[in-house]
Design a protein around this motif. Structure first.
Motif, mmCIF file in Angstrom:
data_model
loop_
_atom_site.group_PDB
_atom_site.id
_atom_site.type_symbol
_atom_site.label_atom_id
_atom_site.label_comp_id
_atom_site.label_asym_id
_atom_site.label_seq_id
_atom_site.Cartn_x
_atom_site.Cartn_y
_atom_site.Cartn_z
ATOM 1 N N GLU A 60 -8.801 -3.109 4.089
ATOM 2 C CA GLU A 60 -9.511 -3.180 2.858
ATOM 3 C C GLU A 60 -8.973 -2.864 1.647
ATOM 4 O O GLU A 60 -9.191 -3.559 0.702
ATOM 5 C CB GLU A 60 -10.619 -1.854 3.114
ATOM 6 N N SER A 61 -7.827 -2.114 1.569
ATOM 7 C CA SER A 61 -6.868 -2.066 0.500
ATOM 8 C C SER A 61 -6.278 -3.204 0.017
ATOM 9 O O SER A 61 -6.058 -3.458 -1.062
ATOM 10 C CB SER A 61 -5.829 -0.741 0.795
ATOM 11 N N ILE A 86 0.799 -1.124 0.032
ATOM 12 C CA ILE A 86 0.115 0.035 -0.007
ATOM 13 C C ILE A 86 0.770 1.131 -0.075
ATOM 14 O O ILE A 86 1.920 1.411 0.686
ATOM 15 C CB ILE A 86 -0.879 0.034 1.419
ATOM 16 N N PHE A 87 0.668 2.302 -0.762
ATOM 17 C CA PHE A 87 1.238 3.228 -0.760
ATOM 18 C C PHE A 87 0.486 4.467 -0.104
ATOM 19 O O PHE A 87 -0.910 4.426 -0.158
ATOM 20 C CB PHE A 87 1.354 4.220 -2.259
ATOM 21 N N VAL A 88 1.243 5.144 0.875
ATOM 22 C CA VAL A 88 0.446 6.189 1.875
ATOM 23 C C VAL A 88 1.179 7.749 1.582
ATOM 24 O O VAL A 88 2.230 7.838 1.218
ATOM 25 C CB VAL A 88 0.727 5.802 3.188
ATOM 26 N N SER A 89 0.296 8.747 1.425
ATOM 27 C CA SER A 89 0.469 10.002 1.380
ATOM 28 C C SER A 89 -0.389 10.918 2.439
ATOM 29 O O SER A 89 -1.509 10.797 2.089
ATOM 30 C CB SER A 89 0.580 10.538 0.008
ATOM 31 N N ASN A 90 0.346 11.556 3.180
ATOM 32 C CA ASN A 90 -0.324 12.471 4.076
ATOM 33 C C ASN A 90 -0.168 14.050 3.709
ATOM 34 O O ASN A 90 -0.230 14.832 4.577
ATOM 35 C CB ASN A 90 0.209 12.248 5.420
ATOM 36 N N GLY A 123 0.386 -1.468 -9.712
ATOM 37 C CA GLY A 123 -0.698 -2.192 -9.156
ATOM 38 C C GLY A 123 -0.769 -2.110 -7.406
ATOM 39 O O GLY A 123 -1.265 -3.041 -6.865
ATOM 40 N N ILE A 124 -0.392 -0.724 -6.956
ATOM 41 C CA ILE A 124 -0.354 -0.536 -5.736
ATOM 42 C C ILE A 124 -1.604 0.259 -5.234
ATOM 43 O O ILE A 124 -1.554 1.444 -5.863
ATOM 44 C CB ILE A 124 0.861 0.056 -5.051
ATOM 45 N N PRO A 125 -2.416 -0.264 -4.328
ATOM 46 C CA PRO A 125 -3.560 1.043 -3.859
ATOM 47 C C PRO A 125 -3.072 1.748 -2.976
ATOM 48 O O PRO A 125 -1.840 1.803 -2.535
ATOM 49 C CB PRO A 125 -4.481 -0.106 -3.243
#
Length: 357
Positions: free
Chosen positions: A325-326, A265-269, A286-288
């Protein structure tokens, strides 16, 4: 297209520098697209020297593109405008496309004297972005940049940026979303129970990106089956010190594609973006994504349910739920919708239509 390309297809891109980052990466994705390269004779001009730290000048040269520099790091716009005017008129470009505040202001000072068609690519929210980065200088910078942009045809990298500058500064723009080329697909077709759930952030480590808040929110999640990789460097590099072993700092890396392909999973704040290239790179393999609630992030997520979710990282239970969920999103669904909406070829085709009209 065979033989010498006609003058109408001769384009000069002017950039403040070719330092690795969102604007330079977007430019590379655009001009490396076969659709764009087969349609236009492209040349690149950097105001700053080509040998600056983290320069991508060699990447452009490896595409076979002429790359020039004015070797000028100054903000003396009257000197820069004269250098640009001489360079453009001597090389007879049909279209000139600038990006970055120094390039935009400089070219705007001579645009009436040029026979070339003038465009600017706008990557940011100008005022808010400048306030985070430059503090007290931001008001003057915003005023000068907006005044320059009103003299040009402006292409925004997202509909979100376009809406903002129209409402805030009465700038009429064309929106063409950033795109990236398809990359190596995600190594794991789906997450395997028992594996660590690998979250990854890629980007600059600064206040605007909300990296400290992201990590603080992550370590509030008590579950031990997750880890967060932080990839990049910046002003906060030395102050981000955490004892939580689930947070892993990689620093600046050149194997981003491999790191992304081995993540879940990729995250950004981030607090402000134009249309973040790192998010697009994650989707391309293909990473949510779990992204903060800002308009450009919402714009991306709105394109496909497979792209992930908007996340309030301060809501720990919601953050943890969205991680689970991701994991249910299949990489193929992400890649299919990415190719339809956010690939470099989609971006290049839209630029082509505008530039040859």
């Amino acid at each position: 297209m065979n033989g010498k390309r006609s003058l109408i297809n001769k384009i000069l891109f002017i950039t403040s520098s070719l330092q690795r980052g969102g604007p330079t990466n977007q430019l590379y994705e655009l001009v490396s697209s076969n659709i764009f390269r087969e349609s236009f004779n492209v040349e690149i001009l950097s105001l700053s020297p080509l040998d600056i730290n983290s320069s991508r000048s060699n990447d452009f040269k490896q595409l076979g593109l002429p790359v020039y520099s004015l070797n000028d790091n100054s903000h003396n716009y009257f000197v820069l405008k004269n250098k640009l005017y001489q360079f453009i008129t001597e090389n007879d470009y049909h279209t000139v496309i600038s990006q970055g505040i120094r390039a935009d202001i400089s070219i705007s000072l001579v645009h009436k004297k040029l026979s070339s068609k003038i465009y600017s690519i706008l990557h940011n929210y100008i005022g808010p972005d400048y306030r985070y980065t430059y503090g007290y200088k931001s008001s003057l910078m915003t005023f000068l940049h907006v005044r320059a942009l009103k003299k040009m045809n402006v292409i925004c990298v997202s509909e979100s940026v376009g809406h903002y500058v129209k409402h805030q500064y009465h700038l009429n723009t064309i929106a063409i979303r950033n795109g990236v080329s398809p990359s190596v697909p995600k190594i794991k077709s789906s997450h395997i129970d028992g594996d660590k759930i690998k979250l990854v952030y890629v980007g600059v480590l600064n206040d605007r990106k909300g990296v400290r808040e992201l990590i603080d929110s992550f370590i509030k999640i008590e579950r031990q089956d997750v880890e967060l990789s932080i990839v990049g460097s910046g002003p906060l590099s030395d102050s981000l010190i955490y004892s939580d072993r689930r947070v892993i700092f990689y620093g600046q890396r050149n194997d981003i594609a491999d790191i992304l392909a081995n993540s879940d999973i990729f995250v950004s704040n981030s607090k402000f973006e134009g249309l973040p290239m790192a998010v697009l790179e994650a989707l391309s393999v293909g990473i949510p994504c779990l992204l903060s609630k800002i308009p450009p992030h919402q714009e991306v997520i709105s394109l496909s349910k497979a792209f992930g979710s908007i996340c309030d990282f301060n809501d720990t239970p919601a953050f943890s739920h969205l991680i689970n969920e991701s994991l249910g999103i299949h990489p193929d669904a992400i890649i299919d919708d990415f190719n339809r909406n956010l690939s470099s070829d989609v971006m290049a085709e839209q630029y082509k239509k505008i530039l040859i009209s």
